[in-house]
Design an enzyme around this catalytic site. Sequence first.
Site, mmCIF file in Angstrom:
data_model
loop_
_atom_site.group_PDB
_atom_site.id
_atom_site.type_symbol
_atom_site.label_atom_id
_atom_site.label_comp_id
_atom_site.label_asym_id
_atom_site.label_seq_id
_atom_site.Cartn_x
_atom_site.Cartn_y
_atom_site.Cartn_z
ATOM 1 N N PRO A 89 0.930 -1.077 0.014
ATOM 2 C CA PRO A 89 -0.119 -0.043 0.009
ATOM 3 C C PRO A 89 0.714 1.295 0.041
ATOM 4 O O PRO A 89 1.949 1.335 0.766
ATOM 5 C CB PRO A 89 -0.766 -0.195 1.298
ATOM 6 C CG PRO A 89 -0.976 -1.730 1.257
ATOM 7 C CD PRO A 89 0.311 -2.379 1.142
ATOM 8 N N CYS A 90 0.451 2.305 -0.858
ATOM 9 C CA CYS A 90 1.215 3.524 -0.975
ATOM 10 C C CYS A 90 0.806 4.714 -0.208
ATOM 11 O O CYS A 90 1.740 5.486 -0.033
ATOM 12 C CB CYS A 90 1.225 3.965 -2.432
ATOM 13 S SG CYS A 90 -0.617 4.314 -2.915
ATOM 14 N N PRO A 91 -0.294 4.785 0.572
ATOM 15 C CA PRO A 91 -0.632 5.940 1.326
ATOM 16 C C PRO A 91 0.343 6.463 2.229
ATOM 17 O O PRO A 91 0.608 7.673 2.492
ATOM 18 C CB PRO A 91 -1.882 5.459 2.073
ATOM 19 C CG PRO A 91 -2.601 4.642 1.287
ATOM 20 C CD PRO A 91 -1.485 3.792 0.593
ATOM 21 N N PRO A 92 1.149 5.652 2.960
ATOM 22 C CA PRO A 92 2.305 6.111 3.602
ATOM 23 C C PRO A 92 3.350 6.909 2.957
ATOM 24 O O PRO A 92 4.251 7.675 3.768
ATOM 25 C CB PRO A 92 2.592 4.634 4.425
ATOM 26 C CG PRO A 92 1.792 3.712 4.237
ATOM 27 C CD PRO A 92 1.237 4.207 3.087
ATOM 28 N N PHE A 93 3.430 6.552 1.800
ATOM 29 C CA PHE A 93 4.529 7.407 1.050
ATOM 30 C C PHE A 93 4.219 8.300 0.049
ATOM 31 O O PHE A 93 4.950 8.965 -0.597
ATOM 32 C CB PHE A 93 5.296 6.225 0.583
ATOM 33 C CG PHE A 93 5.750 5.235 1.339
ATOM 34 C CD1 PHE A 93 6.871 5.474 2.424
ATOM 35 C CD2 PHE A 93 5.315 3.921 1.394
ATOM 36 C CE1 PHE A 93 7.156 4.581 3.167
ATOM 37 C CE2 PHE A 93 5.771 3.078 2.294
ATOM 38 C CZ PHE A 93 6.616 3.384 3.230
#
Length: 161
Positions: A89-93
């Site tokens: 998942p990409c939301p943290p970055f």
Amino acid sequence: MPDGFFFVILCEIMSQIYKSIEICAGAGGQALGLEMAGFEHVALVEYEEEYCESLWRNRPGWNVECIDVRHFDGRPYYGQIDLLTGGVPCPPFSIAGKQLDSDDERDMFPQMLRLVKEIKPRVVQIENVRGFLGKTFDNYNRQRLSAACGAGSRFYRLKAL
């Protein structure tokens, strides 16, 4: 995904690639491409039930593990896998998000690194957003990736078309 990229880590010089494990497999787009390129999927790990149903329906021969990646044990595959891949998942970055990094509960990057250590694949491919390689996360990435793959590993960023 014009703003994305594939981050490939060569943990060892490779001659041929045959077996793969994919985490955060989604509905199987990348897995289908890898299958077309000649990869045998040893396991596809996906948390979302709808995506698992799609994988089972469209590729009944694939070994789909419909579980949270945090509960997937890579140790039985130690030294047997050529490619470990996943679109964590990409939301943290994401530059569009808050960039909470390891403080974001959706950060599955540590799980990918855990599996790198448990499985010791020849190649690791991590698909994520452009922000993942930004200066904000440089320390986060280099230290953790190097620790997972070991000294002498080579890191490549491949821009998605």
